[in-house]
Design an enzyme around this catalytic site. Structure first.
Site, mmCIF file in Angstrom:
data_model
loop_
_atom_site.group_PDB
_atom_site.id
_atom_site.type_symbol
_atom_site.label_atom_id
_atom_site.label_comp_id
_atom_site.label_asym_id
_atom_site.label_seq_id
_atom_site.Cartn_x
_atom_site.Cartn_y
_atom_site.Cartn_z
ATOM 1 N N THR A 14 10.905 2.962 1.323
ATOM 2 C CA THR A 14 11.893 4.039 1.417
ATOM 3 C C THR A 14 12.260 4.343 2.865
ATOM 4 O OG1 THR A 14 12.113 6.438 1.122
ATOM 5 C CG2 THR A 14 9.895 5.600 1.258
ATOM 6 N N ASP A 15 13.454 4.883 3.056
ATOM 7 C CA ASP A 15 13.865 5.315 4.401
ATOM 8 C C ASP A 15 13.099 6.562 4.844
ATOM 9 O OD1 ASP A 15 15.067 7.196 2.715
ATOM 10 O OD2 ASP A 15 17.064 7.030 3.614
ATOM 11 N N GLU A 16 12.400 7.216 3.899
ATOM 12 C CA GLU A 16 11.712 8.463 4.244
ATOM 13 C C GLU A 16 10.567 8.239 5.224
ATOM 14 O OE1 GLU A 16 11.164 11.132 0.881
ATOM 15 O OE2 GLU A 16 12.881 10.257 -0.155
ATOM 16 N N TYR A 35 4.264 12.027 0.103
ATOM 17 C CA TYR A 35 4.915 10.824 -0.436
ATOM 18 C C TYR A 35 5.289 9.854 0.675
ATOM 19 C CZ TYR A 35 8.750 7.807 -2.007
ATOM 20 O OH TYR A 35 9.557 6.727 -2.240
ATOM 21 N N LYS A 71 3.878 6.041 1.636
ATOM 22 C CA LYS A 71 4.722 4.837 1.687
ATOM 23 C C LYS A 71 4.657 4.202 3.082
ATOM 24 C CE LYS A 71 7.106 3.312 -1.106
ATOM 25 N NZ LYS A 71 6.872 2.348 -2.229
HETATM 26 P P1 NAD Z 1 9.754 5.585 -10.635
HETATM 27 O O1 NAD Z 1 8.845 6.747 -10.427
HETATM 28 O O2 NAD Z 1 10.952 5.731 -11.516
HETATM 29 O O3 NAD Z 1 8.918 4.349 -11.225
HETATM 30 C C1 NAD Z 1 7.644 4.017 -10.766
HETATM 31 C C2 NAD Z 1 7.010 3.047 -11.766
HETATM 32 O O4 NAD Z 1 5.718 2.679 -11.283
HETATM 33 C C3 NAD Z 1 6.805 3.667 -13.157
HETATM 34 O O5 NAD Z 1 7.234 2.755 -14.150
HETATM 35 C C4 NAD Z 1 5.310 3.902 -13.223
HETATM 36 O O6 NAD Z 1 4.799 3.814 -14.548
HETATM 37 C C5 NAD Z 1 4.782 2.781 -12.346
HETATM 38 N N1 NAD Z 1 3.458 3.082 -11.771
HETATM 39 C C6 NAD Z 1 3.074 4.227 -11.160
HETATM 40 N N2 NAD Z 1 1.782 4.133 -10.767
HETATM 41 C C7 NAD Z 1 1.357 2.894 -11.145
HETATM 42 C C8 NAD Z 1 0.121 2.191 -11.002
HETATM 43 N N3 NAD Z 1 -0.939 2.757 -10.412
HETATM 44 N N4 NAD Z 1 0.053 0.925 -11.479
HETATM 45 C C9 NAD Z 1 1.105 0.356 -12.088
HETATM 46 N N5 NAD Z 1 2.297 0.972 -12.259
HETATM 47 C C10 NAD Z 1 2.417 2.222 -11.781
HETATM 48 O O7 NAD Z 1 10.151 5.117 -9.177
HETATM 49 P P2 NAD Z 1 11.516 4.465 -8.635
HETATM 50 O O8 NAD Z 1 12.430 5.552 -8.238
HETATM 51 O O9 NAD Z 1 11.967 3.409 -9.566
HETATM 52 O O10 NAD Z 1 10.977 3.778 -7.294
HETATM 53 C C11 NAD Z 1 10.461 2.461 -7.301
HETATM 54 C C12 NAD Z 1 10.032 2.078 -5.896
HETATM 55 O O11 NAD Z 1 11.145 2.176 -5.016
HETATM 56 C C13 NAD Z 1 8.955 2.990 -5.320
HETATM 57 O O12 NAD Z 1 8.053 2.182 -4.585
HETATM 58 C C14 NAD Z 1 9.716 3.924 -4.403
HETATM 59 O O13 NAD Z 1 8.902 4.356 -3.333
HETATM 60 C C15 NAD Z 1 10.831 3.021 -3.928
HETATM 61 N N6 NAD Z 1 12.087 3.713 -3.538
HETATM 62 C C16 NAD Z 1 12.687 4.602 -4.403
HETATM 63 C C17 NAD Z 1 13.887 5.191 -4.036
HETATM 64 C C18 NAD Z 1 14.612 6.145 -4.973
HETATM 65 O O14 NAD Z 1 15.627 6.717 -4.581
HETATM 66 N N7 NAD Z 1 14.189 6.323 -6.210
HETATM 67 C C19 NAD Z 1 14.470 4.905 -2.802
HETATM 68 C C20 NAD Z 1 13.825 3.986 -1.952
HETATM 69 C C21 NAD Z 1 12.636 3.400 -2.338
HETATM 70 P P1 TYD Z 2 15.120 14.206 -4.673
HETATM 71 O O1 TYD Z 2 16.004 13.672 -5.745
HETATM 72 O O2 TYD Z 2 13.798 14.802 -5.053
HETATM 73 O O3 TYD Z 2 14.927 13.021 -3.614
HETATM 74 P P2 TYD Z 2 14.212 13.044 -2.140
HETATM 75 O O4 TYD Z 2 13.525 14.325 -1.951
HETATM 76 O O5 TYD Z 2 13.272 11.896 -2.209
HETATM 77 O O6 TYD Z 2 15.328 12.824 -1.167
HETATM 78 O O7 TYD Z 2 15.915 15.321 -3.884
HETATM 79 C C1 TYD Z 2 17.151 15.060 -3.250
HETATM 80 C C2 TYD Z 2 17.555 16.274 -2.450
HETATM 81 O O8 TYD Z 2 17.850 17.337 -3.366
HETATM 82 C C3 TYD Z 2 16.461 16.810 -1.543
HETATM 83 O O9 TYD Z 2 17.067 17.300 -0.348
HETATM 84 C C4 TYD Z 2 15.848 17.942 -2.337
HETATM 85 C C5 TYD Z 2 17.018 18.481 -3.128
HETATM 86 N N1 TYD Z 2 16.706 19.055 -4.459
HETATM 87 C C6 TYD Z 2 17.184 20.325 -4.815
HETATM 88 O O10 TYD Z 2 17.862 20.985 -4.030
HETATM 89 N N2 TYD Z 2 16.897 20.795 -6.069
HETATM 90 C C7 TYD Z 2 16.154 20.070 -6.965
HETATM 91 O O11 TYD Z 2 15.904 20.570 -8.089
HETATM 92 C C8 TYD Z 2 15.664 18.772 -6.587
HETATM 93 C C9 TYD Z 2 14.833 17.953 -7.524
HETATM 94 C C10 TYD Z 2 15.971 18.290 -5.314
#
Ligand code: NAD
Ligand code: TYD
Length: 359
Positions: free
Chosen positions: A140-142, A165, A169
């Site tokens: 993630t960019d975070e 989080y 990461k």
């Molecule tokens: P998500 O929470 O939707 O899915 C995570 C998956 O991992 C789930 O299916 C869960 O069952 C599985 N999981 C959790 N713990 C586990 C374990 N111990 N063993 C096996 N499986 C396990 O997450 P996502 O949004 O699809 O993100 C996927 C990846 O991409 C993550 O690594 C996240 O850090 C990264 N990422 C997400 C975003 C975003 O915007 N969602 C952006 C950048 C990077």
């Molecule tokens: P989120 O989807 O949790 O992603 P991330 O925190 O990883 O960027 O949140 C996106 C943005 O929205 C973040 O600035 C937090 C804000 N937010 C709210 O204002 N209300 C909400 O209920 C949630 C879940 C997030």
């Protein structure tokens, strides 16, 4: 056909989650001879429903398990002779990491180290040639921290994670690079901005707001709603991952972003417009649902990505306009009300436990 690397047996972790399910669908579709094993623990965030359309594909297999289970992982490496790992499994929600950080350290840090160790044992030593293998960490960019009004995260920006989080990461990114530098494990890492699209668990901003607007419930906006996120269509993230897996340089990092920054409050307004229109309500109906709530602890102000490396070196850029992606996303959640309601009720969880618990 023009891919630099070809892979036949891939381990995808976290494939039942939001991004992972799009990645698996994409890999099976684009690479006709690829076999995918999906290892997923099916936590609250994982749902096999996300993969229903491919579950009978003969090039796909599901294994329920924990990435921290060293014996299981070692056995899978022997059984399948993976040439690539695409590692997405993680605890992914910032608010949950504030409430319960230890689960994040367990899965994101120890789980990643367990996978790295297994890949090293399977791929390196005894004169083995690992040059046609790849351990891909999806990050993630975070990890780069928080921006002010100006500037962009590039691949050389110093790490400065601020939430449990993002620091978990960041730790896992460091471990992946350490296994590369120390043992010569072939790796790539990508750091991506916020994704949106179908199958995202409705605790994240966009699906949560769509659901609450639909149900006419309060829309919790943290702080003043002025925090900024860069939003990328999840299928564009999947295409970037496919591109990097097949053409990325070993040891290299690629930032992935949407060039699409939104203040949270403006995004909530856009969602209100879309959902109200889709439900045939007069414009502005749901504006009164906006509720400013206590800010998230340590809330990062702004994320934005300089994605010039992946564009110039690998020719990838986002394919769709945000307005179109958002419309399609709203449509998907409204058309799949059953999915949205049951993933949050825990019904699917129990259902699939019975169906697949022993596979
Ligand atoms: P998500 O929470 O939707 O899915 C995570 C998956 O991992 C789930 O299916 C869960 O069952 C599985 N999981 C959790 N713990 C586990 C374990 N111990 N063993 C096996 N499986 C396990 O997450 P996502 O949004 O699809 O993100 C996927 C990846 O991409 C993550 O690594 C996240 O850090 C990264 N990422 C997400 C975003 C975003 O915007 N969602 C952006 C950048 C990077
Ligand atoms: P989120 O989807 O949790 O992603 P991330 O925190 O990883 O960027 O949140 C996106 C943005 O929205 C973040 O600035 C937090 C804000 N937010 C709210 O204002 N209300 C909400 O209920 C949630 C879940 C997030």
């Amino acid at each position: 056909a023009s891919d630099m690397n070809q892979f036949k047996n891939i381990l995808v972790t976290g494939g039942a989650g939001f991004i992972g399910s799009h990645v698996i669908r994409r890999l099976l579709k684009e690479h006709a001879d690829m076999h995918v094993v999906n290892l997923d623990l099916l936590t609250y965030a994982g749902n096999l429903e996300n993969l229903r359309d491919i579950e009978s594909n003969e090039r796909y297999a599901f294994v329920k398990g924990d990435i921290g289970d060293a014996a299981l992982i070692a056995q899978l490496f022997v059984q399948h002779d993976f040439d690539a790992v695409v590692h997405l499994a993680a605890e992914s929600h910032v608010d949950r990491s504030i409430e319960n950080p230890m689960a994040f350290l367990e899965t994101n840090i120890i789980g990643t180290a367990t996978l790295l160790h297994a890949a090293k044992n399977a791929w390196l030593g005894d004169g083995k040639d690992a040059s046609n293998r790849c351990f891909y960490h999806v990050s993630t960019d975070e990890v780069y921290g928080s921006l002010g009004a100006e500037g962009l995260f590039s691949e050389t920006t110093s790490y400065d994670p601020r939430s449990p989080y993002s620091s978990s990461k960041a730790s896992s990114d460091h471990l992946v690079r350490a296994w590369h530098h120390t043992y010569g494990l072939p790796i790539v890492i990508s750091n991506c901005s916020n994704n949106y699209g179908a199958h995202q668990f409705p605790e994240k901003l966009i699906p949560l707001m769509i659901r609450n607007i639909r149900d006419q419930r309060p829309l919790p906006v943290y702080g003043e709603g002025l925090n900024i996120r860069d939003w990328l269509w999840v299928e564009d993230h999947a295409s970037a991952i496919d591109t990097i897996l097949h053409n990325g340089a070993s040891g290299r990092t690629y930032n992935i972003g949407g060039l699409n920054e939104w203040r949270n409050i403006d995004l909530v307004h856009a969602l209100i417009r879309e959902v109200d229109a889709a439900m045939g309500r007069p414009e502005g109906t749901s504006l009164e649902l906006i509720t400013y709530v206590t800010d998230r602890a340590g809330h990062d102000m702004r994320y934005a990505i300089d994605a010039s490396r992946i564009e110039s070196e690998l020719g990838w850029k986002p394919s769709i306009q945000f307005e179109d992606g958002l419309k399609e996303t709203v449509r998907w959640y409204l058309d799949n009300a059953e999915w949205m309601d049951s993933v949050t009720s825990g019904n699917y969880q129990q259902y699939y436990e019975t169906m697949y618990g022993n596979r």
